[in-house]
Design an enzyme around this catalytic site. Structure first.
Site, short mmCIF file in Angstrom:
data_model
loop_
_atom_site.label_atom_id
_atom_site.label_comp_id
_atom_site.label_asym_id
_atom_site.label_seq_id
_atom_site.Cartn_x
_atom_site.Cartn_y
_atom_site.Cartn_z
N TYR A 1 -6.32 9.94 12.01
CA TYR A 1 -5.66 10.06 13.32
C TYR A 1 -6.01 11.39 13.98
CZ TYR A 1 -2.71 5.91 12.57
OH TYR A 1 -2.26 4.63 12.40
N TYR B 1 0.84 -1.20 0.00
CA TYR B 1 0.00 0.00 0.00
C TYR B 1 0.88 1.26 0.00
CZ TYR B 1 -3.51 3.27 1.94
OH TYR B 1 -4.34 4.33 2.17
N ILE C 1 -13.40 -0.91 12.95
CA ILE C 1 -12.40 -1.89 13.42
C ILE C 1 -11.07 -1.20 13.76
CG2 ILE C 1 -11.06 -3.93 12.70
CD1 ILE C 1 -13.72 -4.57 11.02
N GLY C 2 -10.65 -0.25 12.93
CA GLY C 2 -9.41 0.48 13.24
C GLY C 2 -9.52 1.21 14.57
N TYR D 1 -3.38 -1.59 10.71
CA TYR D 1 -3.87 -1.97 9.39
C TYR D 1 -5.19 -2.72 9.51
CZ TYR D 1 -3.72 -3.75 4.58
OH TYR D 1 -4.00 -4.02 3.26
N ASN E 1 -0.32 10.10 2.77
CA ASN E 1 -1.46 9.32 3.28
C ASN E 1 -2.43 10.24 4.02
OD1 ASN E 1 -3.17 7.29 3.99
ND2 ASN E 1 -1.62 6.02 5.02
C1 LIG Z 1 -6.44 3.92 8.79
C2 LIG Z 1 -7.24 2.64 9.08
C3 LIG Z 1 -6.47 1.75 10.05
C4 LIG Z 1 -8.59 3.04 9.70
O1 LIG Z 1 -9.32 1.87 10.02
P1 LIG Z 1 -10.90 1.77 9.76
O2 LIG Z 1 -11.37 0.49 10.32
O3 LIG Z 1 -11.19 2.04 8.32
O4 LIG Z 1 -11.45 3.03 10.61
P2 LIG Z 1 -12.77 3.06 11.49
O5 LIG Z 1 -13.92 2.55 10.68
O6 LIG Z 1 -12.54 2.40 12.78
O7 LIG Z 1 -12.91 4.63 11.74
C5 LIG Z 1 -14.02 5.06 12.43
C6 LIG Z 1 -13.96 6.51 12.81
O8 LIG Z 1 -13.11 7.29 11.95
C7 LIG Z 1 -13.89 8.30 11.27
N1 LIG Z 1 -13.32 8.41 9.93
C8 LIG Z 1 -13.36 7.51 8.95
N2 LIG Z 1 -12.65 7.94 7.89
C9 LIG Z 1 -12.15 9.14 8.22
C10 LIG Z 1 -11.34 10.10 7.55
N3 LIG Z 1 -10.86 9.88 6.31
N4 LIG Z 1 -11.02 11.24 8.20
C11 LIG Z 1 -11.46 11.46 9.46
N5 LIG Z 1 -12.23 10.58 10.15
C12 LIG Z 1 -12.59 9.45 9.53
C13 LIG Z 1 -15.31 7.80 11.30
O9 LIG Z 1 -16.23 8.86 11.20
C14 LIG Z 1 -15.35 7.15 12.68
O10 LIG Z 1 -15.37 8.12 13.70
P3 LIG Z 1 -16.48 8.09 14.89
O11 LIG Z 1 -16.40 6.72 15.51
O12 LIG Z 1 -16.02 9.19 15.79
O13 LIG Z 1 -17.78 8.35 14.22
C15 LIG Z 1 -7.54 1.86 7.77
O14 LIG Z 1 -8.22 2.72 6.88
C16 LIG Z 1 -6.31 1.30 7.07
O15 LIG Z 1 -5.87 0.19 7.39
N6 LIG Z 1 -5.77 2.06 6.11
C17 LIG Z 1 -4.63 1.60 5.33
C18 LIG Z 1 -3.36 1.52 6.14
C19 LIG Z 1 -3.03 2.83 6.84
O16 LIG Z 1 -3.11 3.89 6.25
N7 LIG Z 1 -2.65 2.68 8.12
C20 LIG Z 1 -2.34 3.81 8.97
C21 LIG Z 1 -1.07 4.49 8.66
S1 LIG Z 1 0.36 3.54 9.12
#
Ligand SMILES: CC(C)(COP(=O)(O)OP(=O)(O)OC[C@H]1O[C@@H](n2cnc3c(N)ncnc32)[C@H](O)[C@@H]1OP(=O)(O)O)[C@@H](O)C(=O)NCCC(=O)NCCS
Length: 170
Positions: free
Chosen positions: A138, A26, A103-104, A93, A131
């Site tokens: 975050y 990724y 889940i994140g 991830y 990213n």
């Molecule tokens: C980043 C990552 C871990 C997030 O996991 P996820 O399971 O998709 O995130 P979630 O569904 O748990 O997020 C839920 C919360 O984030 C918020 N959210 C979702 N996307 C968002 C965005 N782009 N910007 C801001 N907030 C966001 C939601 O509104 C929710 O907030 P709430 O509970 O306060 O209503 C996942 O997208 C991922 O694995 N990405 C690829 C790898 C990566 O970039 N890792 C991190 C950097 S090392």
């Protein structure tokens, strides 16, 4: 979505290694992944563990998919001369098809509980500049960008520089 977050076990290392390779892909950094699941197992589950890992797995309502790993958070502990005990989040991830379902955030919440139980006062991590989605995500959780706020640069000494510094090969 119902999922179970639990500490990784040695037997999970092959799956976690698969996800480590996915996140590296990724980031277009697959060539930089030098470890394999044997190394991951030895470094996390030997006598002197260098990291801890939480995994998210599908719950019983997912039928025959129960137990499939769909995400992980890998972290270790450190120390700040300013604030004391800290936790460093190395990787977070979630498999792409399971993103946006909480889940994140659940993984982060469980890491935060581990951190507080160990007396940590901060969680540190880095995110690559392109990213934007992860940066926004975050920030949504309350993270502050220390590069923007204080101009901090993230530096590292690679293997060659380390050996040179250690006086090897002289
Ligand atoms: C980043 C990552 C871990 C997030 O996991 P996820 O399971 O998709 O995130 P979630 O569904 O748990 O997020 C839920 C919360 O984030 C918020 N959210 C979702 N996307 C968002 C965005 N782009 N910007 C801001 N907030 C966001 C939601 O509104 C929710 O907030 P709430 O509970 O306060 O209503 C996942 O997208 C991922 O694995 N990405 C690829 C790898 C990566 O970039 N890792 C991190 C950097 S090392």
């Amino acid at each position: 979505m119902e999922c179970i977050v639990r500490p990784a076990q040695s037997a999970d290392c092959d799956h976690v290694m698969g996800m480590i390779r996915e996140i590296a892909e990724y980031h277009n950094l697959l060539d930089e992944v030098k470890i394999n699941s044997q190394v991951l197992r030895a470094d996390g589950f030997g006598g002197d563990p260098f990291y801890q890992c939480l995994v998210a797995e599908l719950g019983p309502e997912q039928g025959d998919k129960q137990g499939h790993l769909i995400g992980y958070a890998l972290f270790f502990f450190g120390y700040s001369v300013n604030t004391g005990r800290i936790i460093y989040l190395e990787n977070l991830y979630v498999l792409s098809e399971f993103r946006g379902r909480g889940i994140g955030k659940k993984l982060m919440s469980e890491v935060a509980k581990v951190a507080l139980a160990r007396g940590c006062v901060e969680m540190k991590f880095t995110v690559v500049e392109w990213n934007g989605r992860a940066l926004a995500w975050y920030r949504h959780l309350g993270a502050q960008d220390k590069t923007e706020a204080g101009g901090w640069h993230s530096l590292e000494l690679g293997a060659k520089a380390l050996h040179r510094l250690a006086g090897e090969g002289q």
